[in-house]
Design a protein around this motif. Structure first.
Motif, PDB file in Angstrom:
ATOM      1  N   ALA A 152       5.886  -2.354  16.073  1.00  0.00           N
ATOM      2  CA  ALA A 152       6.124  -3.675  15.502  1.00  0.00           C
ATOM      3  C   ALA A 152       7.032  -3.513  14.288  1.00  0.00           C
ATOM      4  O   ALA A 152       6.837  -2.595  13.481  1.00  0.00           O
ATOM      5  CB  ALA A 152       4.806  -4.327  15.089  1.00  0.00           C
ATOM      6  N   GLU A 153       8.014  -4.384  14.180  1.00  0.00           N
ATOM      7  CA  GLU A 153       8.936  -4.383  13.048  1.00  0.00           C
ATOM      8  C   GLU A 153       8.422  -5.407  12.036  1.00  0.00           C
ATOM      9  O   GLU A 153       8.177  -6.564  12.382  1.00  0.00           O
ATOM     10  CB  GLU A 153      10.336  -4.724  13.530  1.00  0.00           C
ATOM     11  CG  GLU A 153      10.852  -3.696  14.526  1.00  0.00           C
ATOM     12  CD  GLU A 153      11.963  -4.205  15.426  1.00  0.00           C
ATOM     13  OE1 GLU A 153      12.503  -5.301  15.165  1.00  0.00           O
ATOM     14  OE2 GLU A 153      12.287  -3.500  16.402  1.00  0.00           O
ATOM     15  N   LEU A 154       8.220  -4.954  10.797  1.00  0.00           N
ATOM     16  CA  LEU A 154       7.571  -5.777   9.770  1.00  0.00           C
ATOM     17  C   LEU A 154       8.503  -6.030   8.594  1.00  0.00           C
ATOM     18  O   LEU A 154       9.173  -5.120   8.113  1.00  0.00           O
ATOM     19  CB  LEU A 154       6.316  -5.067   9.259  1.00  0.00           C
ATOM     20  CG  LEU A 154       5.314  -4.609  10.321  1.00  0.00           C
ATOM     21  CD1 LEU A 154       4.203  -3.801   9.680  1.00  0.00           C
ATOM     22  CD2 LEU A 154       4.751  -5.799  11.074  1.00  0.00           C
ATOM     23  N   ILE A 155       8.503  -7.278   8.127  1.00  0.00           N
ATOM     24  CA  ILE A 155       9.276  -7.679   6.950  1.00  0.00           C
ATOM     25  C   ILE A 155       8.298  -8.213   5.911  1.00  0.00           C
ATOM     26  O   ILE A 155       7.515  -9.131   6.200  1.00  0.00           O
ATOM     27  CB  ILE A 155      10.309  -8.764   7.297  1.00  0.00           C
ATOM     28  CG1 ILE A 155      11.272  -8.262   8.376  1.00  0.00           C
ATOM     29  CG2 ILE A 155      11.066  -9.215   6.049  1.00  0.00           C
ATOM     30  CD1 ILE A 155      12.182  -9.334   8.943  1.00  0.00           C
ATOM     31  N   VAL A 156       8.338  -7.649   4.717  1.00  0.00           N
ATOM     32  CA  VAL A 156       7.450  -8.104   3.645  1.00  0.00           C
ATOM     33  C   VAL A 156       7.866  -9.509   3.224  1.00  0.00           C
ATOM     34  O   VAL A 156       9.016  -9.741   2.842  1.00  0.00           O
ATOM     35  CB  VAL A 156       7.483  -7.143   2.436  1.00  0.00           C
ATOM     36  CG1 VAL A 156       6.622  -7.692   1.297  1.00  0.00           C
ATOM     37  CG2 VAL A 156       7.024  -5.746   2.840  1.00  0.00           C
ATOM     38  N   ALA A 157       6.915 -10.440   3.295  1.00  0.00           N
ATOM     39  CA  ALA A 157       7.173 -11.825   2.918  1.00  0.00           C
ATOM     40  C   ALA A 157       6.732 -12.108   1.484  1.00  0.00           C
ATOM     41  O   ALA A 157       7.364 -12.898   0.773  1.00  0.00           O
ATOM     42  CB  ALA A 157       6.454 -12.778   3.873  1.00  0.00           C
ATOM     43  N   ARG A 158       5.635 -11.463   1.068  1.00  0.00           N
ATOM     44  CA  ARG A 158       5.161 -11.626  -0.310  1.00  0.00           C
ATOM     45  C   ARG A 158       4.216 -10.480  -0.646  1.00  0.00           C
ATOM     46  O   ARG A 158       3.723  -9.793   0.252  1.00  0.00           O
ATOM     47  CB  ARG A 158       4.485 -12.973  -0.526  1.00  0.00           C
ATOM     48  CG  ARG A 158       3.189 -13.183   0.215  1.00  0.00           C
ATOM     49  CD  ARG A 158       2.648 -14.611  -0.027  1.00  0.00           C
ATOM     50  NE  ARG A 158       1.564 -14.917   0.863  1.00  0.00           N
ATOM     51  CZ  ARG A 158       0.283 -14.662   0.607  1.00  0.00           C
ATOM     52  NH1 ARG A 158      -0.058 -14.092  -0.524  1.00  0.00           N
ATOM     53  NH2 ARG A 158      -0.655 -14.988   1.474  1.00  0.00           N
ATOM     54  N   VAL A 159       3.978 -10.320  -1.950  1.00  0.00           N
ATOM     55  CA  VAL A 159       3.122  -9.240  -2.436  1.00  0.00           C
ATOM     56  C   VAL A 159       2.078  -9.824  -3.370  1.00  0.00           C
ATOM     57  O   VAL A 159       2.406 -10.654  -4.227  1.00  0.00           O
ATOM     58  CB  VAL A 159       3.945  -8.170  -3.189  1.00  0.00           C
ATOM     59  CG1 VAL A 159       3.050  -7.054  -3.700  1.00  0.00           C
ATOM     60  CG2 VAL A 159       5.063  -7.622  -2.320  1.00  0.00           C
ATOM     61  N   GLU A 160       0.828  -9.409  -3.194  1.00  0.00           N
ATOM     62  CA  GLU A 160      -0.240  -9.729  -4.144  1.00  0.00           C
ATOM     63  C   GLU A 160      -0.547  -8.453  -4.906  1.00  0.00           C
ATOM     64  O   GLU A 160      -0.993  -7.461  -4.318  1.00  0.00           O
ATOM     65  CB  GLU A 160      -1.507 -10.211  -3.423  1.00  0.00           C
ATOM     66  CG  GLU A 160      -1.447 -11.611  -2.946  1.00  0.00           C
ATOM     67  CD  GLU A 160      -2.756 -12.066  -2.289  1.00  0.00           C
ATOM     68  OE1 GLU A 160      -3.765 -11.316  -2.319  1.00  0.00           O
ATOM     69  OE2 GLU A 160      -2.753 -13.169  -1.722  1.00  0.00           O
ATOM     70  N   GLU A 161      -0.297  -8.475  -6.208  1.00  0.00           N
ATOM     71  CA  GLU A 161      -0.523  -7.284  -7.026  1.00  0.00           C
ATOM     72  C   GLU A 161      -2.018  -7.013  -7.181  1.00  0.00           C
ATOM     73  O   GLU A 161      -2.838  -7.927  -7.149  1.00  0.00           O
ATOM     74  CB  GLU A 161       0.133  -7.447  -8.401  1.00  0.00           C
ATOM     75  CG  GLU A 161       1.649  -7.435  -8.365  1.00  0.00           C
ATOM     76  CD  GLU A 161       2.234  -6.139  -7.814  1.00  0.00           C
ATOM     77  OE1 GLU A 161       1.610  -5.067  -7.964  1.00  0.00           O
ATOM     78  OE2 GLU A 161       3.329  -6.197  -7.234  1.00  0.00           O
ATOM     79  N   HIS A 162      -2.340  -5.734  -7.331  1.00  0.00           N
ATOM     80  CA  HIS A 162      -3.719  -5.289  -7.530  1.00  0.00           C
ATOM     81  C   HIS A 162      -3.651  -3.931  -8.217  1.00  0.00           C
ATOM     82  O   HIS A 162      -2.715  -3.167  -7.986  1.00  0.00           O
ATOM     83  CB  HIS A 162      -4.443  -5.198  -6.177  1.00  0.00           C
ATOM     84  CG  HIS A 162      -5.900  -4.921  -6.300  1.00  0.00           C
ATOM     85  ND1 HIS A 162      -6.403  -3.647  -6.358  1.00  0.00           N
ATOM     86  CD2 HIS A 162      -6.962  -5.754  -6.380  1.00  0.00           C
ATOM     87  CE1 HIS A 162      -7.721  -3.704  -6.458  1.00  0.00           C
ATOM     88  NE2 HIS A 162      -8.079  -4.975  -6.488  1.00  0.00           N
ATOM     89  N   ASP A 163      -4.639  -3.624  -9.057  1.00  0.00           N
ATOM     90  CA  ASP A 163      -4.628  -2.360  -9.797  1.00  0.00           C
ATOM     91  C   ASP A 163      -4.634  -1.130  -8.903  1.00  0.00           C
ATOM     92  O   ASP A 163      -3.959  -0.146  -9.195  1.00  0.00           O
ATOM     93  CB  ASP A 163      -5.830  -2.281 -10.754  1.00  0.00           C
ATOM     94  CG  ASP A 163      -5.691  -3.245 -11.914  1.00  0.00           C
ATOM     95  OD1 ASP A 163      -4.564  -3.702 -12.181  1.00  0.00           O
ATOM     96  OD2 ASP A 163      -6.720  -3.550 -12.545  1.00  0.00           O
ATOM     97  N   SER A 164      -5.399  -1.167  -7.809  1.00  0.00           N
ATOM     98  CA  SER A 164      -5.483   0.031  -6.963  1.00  0.00           C
ATOM     99  C   SER A 164      -4.824  -0.129  -5.594  1.00  0.00           C
ATOM    100  O   SER A 164      -4.332   0.844  -5.035  1.00  0.00           O
ATOM    101  CB  SER A 164      -6.942   0.457  -6.779  1.00  0.00           C
ATOM    102  OG  SER A 164      -7.682  -0.566  -6.156  1.00  0.00           O
TER     103      SER A 164
END
Length: 191
Positions: free
Chosen positions: A93-105
């Motif tokens: 599967a080819e994946l494109i990052v749409a958004r990121v949720e930041e997290h410490d770990s």
């Protein structure tokens, strides 16, 4: 709990070098979510190059080998896509990052699936392959889990290996066990 697709993810460094790693992609509300631990090459690469390829394989040796430090698995280029797939992939599967949720770990990279392609037939489930996968996951959490839990889990998983493993699965099991045993011995020697 969400559905998790266990696969091998190829990401690219800022210079375009491929990096492969075993990863469980979480299926969530139309996205496939990659949540690599900090620090990791997968996390760094996704931050700098928001495209990845998920390769789906039934070869337990690849998961075991990656956990044990083998990174030289053959890759195949994909037409019109930058991140190659495992040559041994049944599908990718080819994946494109749409958004990121930041997290410490474990930041969460929400990916859209661009395309899925099949390459070889899937010939069914095998308990030994699943046992190797579970053991490989344990091997990535050796500093997070108590020794008794690891030993208990391995003893249970050994049943599936004894009953259903072929030569490839036994080889994969031995790789993961060697990784776990080496860690346990090093930990005992340090105490």
């Amino acid at each position: 709990m969400p559905l998790i697709h266990e696969c091998v993810v190829t990401t690219l460094s800022p210079e375009g070098r491929p990096h492969i790693a075993p990863l469980g992609l979480i299926e969530e509300r139309g996205f496939w979510v990659a949540a690599p631990f900090r620090p990791s090459s997968t996390l760094f690469n996704l931050t700098h190059n928001p495209k990845a390829t998920a390769s789906f394989t039934d070869d337990a040796r690849i998961f075991a080998g990656l956990v044990a430090g083998q990174r030289n698995w053959p890759l195949t280029d994909i037409e019109d896509w930058p991140a190659p797939r495992l040559s041994a992939a049944l599908a990718h599967a080819e994946l494109i990052v749409a958004r990121v949720e930041e997290h410490d770990s474990r930041p969460r990279f929400f990916c859209r699936v661009r395309r899925i392609e099949s390459h070889r037939a899937f010939l069914g489930m095998n308990r030994a392959r699943a046992a190797v996968l579970e053991a490989a996951i344990l091997a990535t959490r050796l500093d997070m889990l108590p020794r008794e839990k690891i030993e208990s889990e391995l003893a249970y998983l050994q049943i599936a290996i004894d009953k259903t493993a072929g030569e490839a699965e036994r080889e994969a099991w031995d790789m993961v066990k060697a990784k776990i045993d080496a860690h346990q011995h090093a930990k005992a020697a340090a105490q």
